[in-house]
Each structure stands twice: as structure tokens, then as C-alpha cells.
Design a protein around this motif. Structure first.
Motif, short mmCIF file in Angstrom:
data_model
loop_
_atom_site.label_atom_id
_atom_site.label_comp_id
_atom_site.label_asym_id
_atom_site.label_seq_id
_atom_site.Cartn_x
_atom_site.Cartn_y
_atom_site.Cartn_z
N GLN A 314 6.51 -12.84 -3.74
CA GLN A 314 6.81 -11.43 -3.93
C GLN A 314 7.95 -11.22 -4.91
OE1 GLN A 314 7.71 -10.26 0.13
NE2 GLN A 314 5.64 -9.42 0.34
N THR A 316 10.73 -7.68 -6.03
CA THR A 316 11.12 -6.33 -5.70
C THR A 316 10.72 -5.42 -6.84
OG1 THR A 316 13.00 -7.27 -4.55
CG2 THR A 316 13.06 -4.90 -4.93
N ASN A 317 9.86 -4.43 -6.55
CA ASN A 317 9.37 -3.60 -7.65
C ASN A 317 10.36 -2.48 -8.00
OD1 ASN A 317 9.01 -1.48 -5.85
ND2 ASN A 317 6.80 -1.82 -5.62
N HIS A 319 10.54 0.47 -7.33
CA HIS A 319 10.90 1.37 -6.22
C HIS A 319 11.67 0.64 -5.12
CE1 HIS A 319 8.18 4.06 -8.25
NE2 HIS A 319 7.17 3.23 -8.07
N GLY A 320 12.05 -0.61 -5.39
CA GLY A 320 12.80 -1.36 -4.39
C GLY A 320 11.95 -1.94 -3.28
N LYS A 321 10.63 -1.88 -3.43
CA LYS A 321 9.73 -2.41 -2.40
C LYS A 321 9.24 -3.82 -2.78
CE LYS A 321 8.86 1.34 0.32
NZ LYS A 321 8.28 2.56 -0.29
N ALA A 322 8.96 -4.62 -1.75
CA ALA A 322 8.39 -5.95 -1.99
C ALA A 322 6.94 -5.80 -2.45
CB ALA A 322 8.45 -6.77 -0.71
N SER A 323 6.58 -6.54 -3.46
CA SER A 323 5.25 -6.41 -4.05
C SER A 323 4.77 -7.82 -4.45
CB SER A 323 5.40 -5.51 -5.28
OG SER A 323 4.16 -5.16 -5.81
#
Lengths: 458, 458
Positions: A314, A316-317, A319-323
Motif C-alpha cells: 500500500q 498513502t494516497n 487523500h491520506g488513505k491507504a491505497s
């Protein structure tokens, strides 16, 4: 040729000029050494080397065995002899340049690959007998890596704070790979242990991953251009690697094991595996397809999240989300490219190399001992120094064939067989004032004379 | 340090300057890429990487894991990350120079080594569990080569017309070796899969073989001198390789697993394995022996005809008779030298490299974003170009640490930890007219200022 009745003595000599600037001078004195470069010029000797004459079915294998480029170690495994190692190191340098020019960073992953990684992707079972497997002293299971999607994805997944700002990541290695081929054949073209360049890329979006995919394909194109090899990029099957898009880089040649469908009208080209059996017309322009055979020298895969989802690779995208990272993988058969280039470029009895990969660029042939021209022998020695002084890039690239018990003609035949791009001969005109040396450009067949006045001219 | 609470973002950038002269210019635009260079700065993170905290017992292992030089793959097997690959390639270049300066020719032998070769020398049994063994799909047995005496001797034996005139032959390779260590430990110092340089020599007489033996030992000495490593050549046991004379090249350091006896009076030095248990005085001068510990980084063996007699590796001697070649074999632990050098040269928290092996020679640190000195950021970019123009050898050796969200101080700490020989900082004086850049020589602690007038001075 006269020397064909027995194994050719390995007595070519090279002067080592790779001693670094800061090294003591006296080392130079040791520099002229005999080369271990066995030539097995009789066809039956080559056959007996392989032990399985029926398998000696392609030109590159026969030539490489004949001139001592490779020597069989076990089925599908070869010793690479000094000329081949030189050519391979040159190839790896070009590969490095191309991979690093697009941001590739070189890593090196172990061959011993733990079974649990392969069980996670189900390839421990699905790859069947192609995997060479073993247990260590504690009974733990491993395979010898034939490819490294599992290992690299687990490695990148271990980097817990990867940010989209740090992508793309392009990691590659040039290492030995192992595949237990049911029937290894064609020398270095289909071996069980071989060198491969494998790159793995990690991107933050499918769009970015497709850009990276194109970038790597372009780098492959550039690589084959530089080698002077006409390579086709064809649509390909994803096979056991998986993913949603794949291309092969194919060198068209009869001995190739892949069947390719090409459209002479448009740019469409595909491995026939990807087409319906009945398909005879181009899916793009409906024109008739023609078929050719090819040797696969590269293979690219757009993997999407097939592996990153399994190992949780993963980032961190924005938007601060794991992706999950979008992946690609890209192989080049390093030892296979060497053999394929020889297969494509060589004449039936004479090896020809891509200029960039020739083990030595120049072979100097001084006169035969006891011949009328013998007085020119010393001049040939000086010529070596003059050439490398005038063209520093040729340092370490000039070989002196001092088997002066052989005629110039015999040594020229050997040089022709080995495929040095340039052969320089001290023949009759070497005794002219000033001395004239005959320069043969092996690839074009051109012959010119080199002479020294103020500087070297020809 | 402030960034110690989490994994350090891998955002160092390097400009690739390895694009060849003939390449299109636009490639340069792609050249600044983020480096995959994970730093695991918290001690507990490093511990969790290994999964076996008890084994994390030496400095080089800890530091190499911390700064992202290696990453564990399985016990005793490591992924070599980009910095390590760069350092290793530099080391291999120096090894090549030294081996080729004495006439060594590079070959490359497969890892898969047929059992019958090892049965011929009885090592299939005697090496026991240290050999990693496997069977192929046809049930044929192989081991993964831990060393290649068998393979090279069989290869040379296959050259039926070798003449004494063509000797000595010195063949070497730099390849992965495999040893199923009962307890792999100390990171790259004692692994199960590692890179080794192994050379094998073939001579026409015991005297010639001893001269070759000395020549290789001298080349090893020269290698370690160039690396700035104080290496001891000690009398050693022949172990499972065999032969009649052997030396180890040992780097004295406490973590070393070998016990060495040295005589402060004369030049005698030996691995204690070769001495009687009770021996406390020097066998040469009778003076008292002192003891130290060492890491074995090289090992040489005079083999005589141990292997050539088994595989019938013959040459035609001066009387026209077949005669057995006198052999030697010579190993250098390539990955081990990297770790051992770090072990010996580094401070507790900062890696120091042999100058020749540092992955990058120079790290440029531009000012922090939003700082007073930010205006100097562009100058730092130009500095890169100026440096590589002035010193072409530095092309590809200069790294720009553009993690400009971090203070100069924090990045300097990282640079100190990674051990770039030179760190150049755009601090306050970068805004002077002309700009002054602070240059830190990491090995001496010296700090000087670099400025551009006509040319760069300091």
C-alpha cells in the motif's frame, strides 16, 4: 581450415589496460596473458560436447560451442566462458543505462525464495514442475526464483509509510533465474539457469501505471535499437504471471519458438496464442495477417493489483488513505538476448555481434614467424599502444593474436569466425615506409589501409 | 532525531547521468527520480525486521538494516537494496581490476551443480548438511554450488590439448554461492546465499603454482590496501577444500568469529585452528603470541593435484607428455567484505565506507522550504551541474537530498548516518555574493567552504 583437425590452442593474448590510474606501473608488465578461449572447430567435437546431438539444432548454439563461448555443465546449464562474460557485462551496462534513464533502481534479491510467498499467490501449486524446489536443513521449503513478483511485492509492502509523492518506484535486478524446463534446448535460448533482467514498478493509479508501462516499453525499444536488433513488440498472453495487458518483444527468426501474426497494413502484431484459432484477418484493420516465428527476448505485464492486494503493498494516497499500488513487471532475457543476437546476425559459419556487445572490438594479427613480413611484428606491438592512445575507449578492447606459428590467413579465418568488428593485419604492406596495416571491418566487409604519418590515417 | 518516530520517507533524488553519449537529450528530463531507500531509524523497527532480536548482534547488521541497505528475505538471505548494489558493483569493479591485472579471466558457472561431480571428490557426503540439495523433474540430483573446484576442474579437463605454453590459466567468477549454515547470523557476514569471487588457477609445475599463489595473495593485499582496510594474511587450515597450504585474509575486529594468533616480534600470524592448543609462543621466533579476533574476508588454497587428479585435468608438458595441472583456489567474500568494511570503519551510529565503495560520493543538501536561505535552492541545483562538469568522475555520484520539508540539520544527520564521503550544504553563506557552500568531509570531519569565482575554489 587447417586447424580443424584438432582443438585449437587457446593462445590469443590480451593486454589488460583496466588497471586504474593510481596503480603501480609494473603491473603493466604482467599484462600480456594467454586467453582461455577454447575453440572446438570440428562439428563432431561440438556434438560430443552436448552429448545429445539431436538437440544441437540451432546456429547460435553450434557457433557458441564451436568458438568456446559456452560449455555445457548439465542439461540447460552452461558455463559462460570469458568472451561471453565480456559480452554479457557490456549488455548489462546498456540495460542499466536504459533502466536508470527512466528512473530504475537496481536491487538484488536472493534466489532462495520461501515457499510461503508462493503459496500466498497459489503459484507454489500452479507452476508445477517448472519450479525447482528444495528443503533446507530445518525442512523449510524454498524454490529457486524463476521470477520475483512475490518477493518484490512483499519487500515493498514492508515499507509502511510509502506516500503517493514517492511513486513511481521502479526496481530491477539482473540475476540468475531458474526454470526446470521439460526440454531445455537451443543453448542459451532455452536454458534452466539463465540471467534475466526483471523490473517491477509501483504506481499510485492505473493511469500512472500505464504511463510507466509505456515508459518501460519505450526503453526496451531503445535498447534493441542500440543493439541494432529489429525487435517486434507484439500483444501477448499473460500466462502464469497474470495481469490485464502484456506484450512480448520478439526477434523474428525461423528458429523462434513463438508464432507471431503481423498485419502488413497497420501496426497490429500479436503472438498467435492471443488470437482465435480461426482468425486470419487483422482485428484492427481487417486486412489479411501474415505469420512469422520469433524468439521472445522481452516480456512486459501490466499487473494492476494482482500481487499488491495479496501482500498488501500500500501507499498513502493524496487523500491520506491507504491505497493498493498498481504494479507492472518487465523481463528481459539477458543470456537469451546474447544468443538471439548471434542467431539473427551471424552467417552460417561466422559469429556476428551487435557492435556494442562484441567481446573485443579489435583483433591485431602480426605476421607469421619466419615469414617475409616478420620484421613488422614489432610494429604491430606499437600499433596496439598507438591505437589505445588515440582512442582511449579501445583500452582493453584490443586483442593481439600472437599465435605466430599460424599463417595470417588461418588466424584471419578464426577472427572471422569469432566476429571481432575490426581485424587489423600486418601483411606485406606493413613493410612499406610508412607501414600500412590492413583494416577489415567485419560487418561491412570493407577493407582499408591504416598508416601513420603525423597521426594515424586511413 | 525528529524523524525517528516513523519510517523515513524515501525521497532522496538522484540525477541519472549514466545516459550514454549517443542518447537523445530529452531523456535527461526524466532523470530526477525518487530513490527507494527506506530508513528504519527506530531500533525496535530494525529488531522486528529480523524477527529474531537475539541474532541482531553486530553493528554492520544493525546499521545496514537501519538505513535501508539490506532487507531480510529469509534466514541468512537478504535483499540488497539500491545503495548496497551500487557499493557492491564498485567493489566488483576493483576486484575485476585486481584479478585481471594478474591475468585473471572472468567466467560464470551455473549454481546448479550435478551430484556426480561432488560424488567424484567424495564431497557429496563429506559436506553434509552444508550443501543445499535438490532434484530436478527427472529426479537427477544437484547441489547449489558453495564453491566450484569440481566444476572448474571438469571444465578445464575437457580441454584436451592444453599445452604448458598456455599455462598459467587463471579463471574466476563473481557469483552467488549457497551454504546451508547451521545458524546464519551477523547479516551479510554469515549468510546462506552470498556473493563470492572465486578464482581457480592451473599451472605446469609446483614452483609455477606457488608463484601464482603469491601473485594472487599480493593482488588480495593490493585490493585491501586500495579499500583502506588493514587486512592480515594468516596461516590457515585447509578445511573441506583441501590442499597443502592455505592462508586467510582476516580483518581484525571483535565481532569476528575467527581467533588469530599474532606475533608482535616477527611477521608470524595464524588462525589458532592451525596451532597446537598449548602453543603460546611463536613457532618462528619463540616470542609470546597475542590473540585477536578476525572476520575472514578471503581464503587462498594451494591445492596441488587434489582435484586435477580426480578429473584428469592434464596439459602437455615440455617433453610432450601428459601431466596433471597444479591448482590453486582463491575466494573473496564479496558481500561479506561490504559488511566487514562497515563493521570495521563505522561509528556506533554512522556508517563509514571505504572511499572507493561509497554508494554515492557527494550528497547535496539544499535549504529548507520556507527558510531564510530558500533563495539558494536554485543555486544548489546549478552546483550539481557545475560539480559534474568540473569533475566528470562524479557523474552519477552526486545525490540531491530534496526533502526540503526537513531542516538542513535533520538531513545532515541522515547523511552522516549513510556515510557519504562529502556532504555539501547550502546554508546561510549560500546567500553571500559569491555563494559559499559548506563542504563536510565525513571521514576527516573537516569543513571547508566552496565558492565559485572563475572556477570553483575552496
Amino acid at each position: 581450415m587447417p586447424s580443424a583437425g584438432h582443438l585449437q590452442a587457446p593462445a590469443l593474448r590480451v593486454r589488460s589496460s583496466q588497471v586504474s590510474a593510481g596503480r603501480p606501473r609494473e603491473r603493466e608488465a604482467l599484462a600480456a596473458v594467454p586467453l582461455f578461449q577454447p575453440q572446438n572447430l570440428r562439428e563432431d567435437q561440438v556434438l560430443s560436447l552436448e552429448g545429445r546431438p539431436g538437440d544441437l539444432t540451432c546456429k547460435s548454439q553450434r557457433l557458441m560451442l564451436q568458438v568456446g563461448l559456452i560449455h555445457p555443465a548439465s542439461p540447460g546449464c552452461y558455463h559462460l566462458l570469458p568472451y561471453t562474460v565480456r559480452a554479457m557485462e557490456k549488455l548489462v551496462r546498456v540495460v542499466d543505462q536504459e533502466m536508470q534513464a527512466i528512473g530504475g533502481q537496481k536491487v538484488n534479491m536472493p534466489s532462495l525464495s520461501p515457499a510461503e510467498l508462493w503459496r500466498a499467490t497459489s503459484r507454489w501449486d500452479s507452476m508445477g514442475k517448472e519450479l525447482l524446489r528444495l528443503r533446507d536443513r530445518h525442512g523449510k521449503e524454498y524454490c529457486l526464483g524463476p521470477t520475483h513478483e512475490e518477493a518484490i511485492t512483499a519487500l515493498v509492502a514492508s515499507q509502511k509509510t510509502l506516500s503517493y509523492k514517492q511513486l513511481p518506484v521502479l526496481l530491477y535486478q539482473v540475476t540468475r533465474k531458474f526454470r526446470d524446463e521439460p526440454r531445455p534446448r537451443f543453448g542459451l535460448l532455452r536454458g534452466r539457469e539463465f540471467y534475466m533482467k526483471d523490473m517491477y514498478t509501483f504506481d499510485s493509479s492505473p493511469e500512472a501505471a500505464r504511463r510507466t508501462y509505456s515508459l518501460v516499453c519505450d526503453a526496451y525499444g531503445s535498447l534493441f535499437d542500440r543493439l541494432g536488433l529489429q525487435c517486434l513488440q507484439v500483444q501477448a498472453d499473460v500466462g502464469s504471471i497474470g495481469g490485464t495487458m502484456s506484450h512480448e518483444f520478439q526477434l523474428p527468426v525461423d528458429v523462434g519458438e513463438d508464432r507471431l501474426a503481423l498485419c502488413p497494413r497497420c501496426s497490429f502484431s500479436a503472438n498467435v496464442e492471443t488470437l482465435d484459432l480461426a482468425q486470419t484477418n487483422c482485428p484492427a484493420c481487417q486486412g489479411p495477417l501474415t505469420e512469422t516465428k520469433g524468439i521472445e527476448v522481452g516480456h512486459t505485464f501490466y499487473l494492476g493489483t494482482k500481487y499488491s492486494s495479496i501482500f498488501n503493498a500500500q501507499f498513502t494516497n493524496v487523500h491520506g488513505k491507504a491505497s493498493l499500488a498498481e504494479m507492472g513487471c518487465y523481463g528481459l532475457g539477458v543470456t537469451r538476448i546474447l544468443a538471439a543476437a548471434i542467431e539473427v546476425l551471424s552467417a552460417e559459419d561466422c559469429i556476428r555481434w551487435p557492435g556494442l556487445l562484441a567481446p573485443y572490438q579489435v583483433c591485431l594479427i602480426p605476421p607469421k614467424k619466419g615469414s617475409k613480413e616478420e620484421a613488422a611484428a614489432e610494429l604491430t606491438g606499437h600499433l596496439y599502444d598507438h591505437i589505445t592512445e588515440a582512442v582511449p575507449q579501445l583500452r582493453g578492447e584490443v586483442l593481439l593474436d600472437d599465435r605466430t606459428h599460424l599463417t595470417i590467413g588461418n588466424r584471419l579465418k578464426d577472427a572471422d569466425k569469432l566476429g571481432y568488428p575490426f581485424v587489423i593485419i600486418a601483411g606485406k604492406r606493413a613493410l612499406d615506409e610508412p607501414a600500412h596495416f590492413e583494416v577489415r571491418c567485419q560487418n561491412t566487409g570493407e577493407v582499408v589501409f591504416l598508416t601513420k604519418r603525423e597521426s594515424w590515417n586511413y
